[in-house]
Motif scaffolding. Structure first.
Motif, short mmCIF file in Angstrom:
data_model
loop_
_atom_site.label_atom_id
_atom_site.label_comp_id
_atom_site.label_asym_id
_atom_site.label_seq_id
_atom_site.Cartn_x
_atom_site.Cartn_y
_atom_site.Cartn_z
N SER A 27 82.14 29.05 104.43
CA SER A 27 80.81 29.14 105.05
C SER A 27 80.86 28.78 106.54
CB SER A 27 79.84 28.21 104.32
OG SER A 27 78.57 28.29 104.90
N GLY A 28 80.40 29.73 107.37
CA GLY A 28 80.34 29.50 108.81
C GLY A 28 81.67 29.56 109.53
N VAL A 29 82.73 29.99 108.87
CA VAL A 29 84.08 30.03 109.45
C VAL A 29 84.25 31.26 110.35
CG1 VAL A 29 86.55 30.30 108.88
CG2 VAL A 29 85.14 28.70 107.60
N ASN A 30 85.01 31.11 111.43
CA ASN A 30 85.37 32.23 112.28
C ASN A 30 86.66 32.84 111.73
OD1 ASN A 30 86.14 34.07 114.21
ND2 ASN A 30 86.04 32.65 115.93
N LEU A 31 86.52 33.99 111.06
CA LEU A 31 87.66 34.74 110.53
C LEU A 31 87.78 36.08 111.24
CD1 LEU A 31 87.25 34.03 106.70
CD2 LEU A 31 89.28 33.54 108.03
N SER A 32 87.23 36.16 112.44
CA SER A 32 87.30 37.43 113.16
C SER A 32 88.75 37.81 113.40
CB SER A 32 86.53 37.37 114.48
OG SER A 32 87.05 36.37 115.32
N LYS A 33 89.03 39.07 113.16
CA LYS A 33 90.37 39.66 113.33
C LYS A 33 91.45 39.00 112.47
CE LYS A 33 89.17 41.71 117.58
NZ LYS A 33 89.20 41.90 118.94
N ALA A 34 91.02 38.24 111.43
CA ALA A 34 91.98 37.67 110.48
C ALA A 34 92.49 38.78 109.57
CB ALA A 34 91.33 36.58 109.65
N TYR A 35 93.74 38.71 109.16
CA TYR A 35 94.35 39.71 108.29
C TYR A 35 94.17 39.28 106.85
CZ TYR A 35 96.34 41.48 112.58
OH TYR A 35 96.49 42.00 113.83
N LEU A 36 93.31 40.02 106.13
CA LEU A 36 92.96 39.67 104.75
C LEU A 36 93.20 40.84 103.80
CD1 LEU A 36 89.77 37.78 105.84
CD2 LEU A 36 91.63 36.71 104.56
N ASN A 37 94.10 41.75 104.15
CA ASN A 37 94.40 42.88 103.28
C ASN A 37 94.90 42.38 101.93
OD1 ASN A 37 93.77 44.78 105.26
ND2 ASN A 37 95.85 44.77 106.07
N GLU A 38 94.32 42.95 100.85
CA GLU A 38 94.69 42.62 99.48
C GLU A 38 94.52 41.14 99.14
OE1 GLU A 38 98.56 44.27 98.66
OE2 GLU A 38 97.90 46.30 99.14
N ALA A 39 93.74 40.42 99.93
CA ALA A 39 93.45 39.01 99.62
C ALA A 39 92.50 38.94 98.43
CB ALA A 39 92.82 38.31 100.83
N ARG A 40 92.62 37.89 97.66
CA ARG A 40 91.73 37.68 96.51
C ARG A 40 90.70 36.63 96.93
NH1 ARG A 40 91.38 38.54 90.98
NH2 ARG A 40 90.66 36.74 89.79
N LEU A 41 89.47 37.11 97.19
CA LEU A 41 88.37 36.25 97.64
C LEU A 41 87.24 36.25 96.62
CD1 LEU A 41 88.67 37.64 101.21
CD2 LEU A 41 88.72 35.19 100.75
N ARG A 42 87.61 36.42 95.37
CA ARG A 42 86.62 36.48 94.29
C ARG A 42 85.78 35.21 94.26
NH1 ARG A 42 85.91 39.53 89.87
NH2 ARG A 42 84.97 38.56 88.06
N ALA A 43 84.45 35.38 94.28
CA ALA A 43 83.48 34.28 94.20
C ALA A 43 83.60 33.29 95.37
CB ALA A 43 83.57 33.55 92.86
N ALA A 44 84.21 33.71 96.48
CA ALA A 44 84.32 32.84 97.66
C ALA A 44 82.98 32.77 98.38
CB ALA A 44 85.39 33.37 98.61
#
Length: 186
Positions: A27-44
């Motif tokens: 919540s409120g995190v700066n993830l701009s331009k972060a590489y999240l390909n195929e990441a599992r963010l289920r229910a995050a």
């Protein structure tokens, strides 16, 4: 990382592709331009998160909370956002080709100039969504809630709007030729 609290951090440009980040609080995190390909963010929890320009190709964001998130210029091709909460999210100019929004809450989200080709919006809540001039030709919108959505000048040629709730939506100058409107609530 499962269930960790990383709220209010800056992870701009971080390399997190393929990582299991299920149920993490971003919540409120700066993830701009972060590489999240195929990441599992289920229910995050990604509410109010800045994901601008981040590649999330084939990421699992099912059941995630992305309310009020900044997803402009984000790459979500083939991502799973089924059951996710994207209310108030900004998806303008995002690449959403083949993204699964089945049963997602997209209320009041902004999709201006987004590429939604091959995306699935079946049973999604699109109430109050900004979809002006968006190409929805041949899209599956069956059972979707489009109440009060701005569809002005949208292309809905051949779209499946069966059982859709389109009450009070702005359909001015919208092309509905060959659209399936069976049992739609107009």
């Amino acid at each position: 990382f499962n269930g960790a609290d990383l709220s209010e951090l800056s992870l701009r440009g971080a390399h997190l592709s393929g990582v299991d980040l299920s149920s993490v609080n971003f919540s409120g995190v700066n993830l701009s331009k972060a590489y999240l390909n195929e990441a599992r963010l289920r229910a995050a929890n990604l509410s109010r998160t800045d994901l601008q320009g981040a590649p999330l190709i084939e990421a699992d964001l099912s059941e995630a909370d992305l309310s009020d998130a900044n997803l402009t210029h984000t790459y979500l091709m083939g991502a799973d956002l089924s059951g996710a909460n994207l209310s108030g999210a900004n998806l303008s100019e995002a690449s959403l080709r083949g993204t699964n929004f089945h049963q997602a809450n997209l209320e009041n989200a902004n999709f201006s100039n987004a590429d939604i080709s091959e995306a699935n919006f079946s049973e999604a809540n699109l109430g109050g969504v900004y979809l002006r001039k968006v190409n929805f030709s041949k899209k599956n919108l069956s059972g979707s809630n489009l109440e009060k959505a701005d569809l002005c000048e949208a292309d809905l040629i051949g779209a499946d709007l069966s059982r859709a709730h389109v009450h009070e939506a702005d359909l001015s100058r919208t092309n509905l030729s060959q659209a399936n409107l069976s049992e739609a609530d107009l």
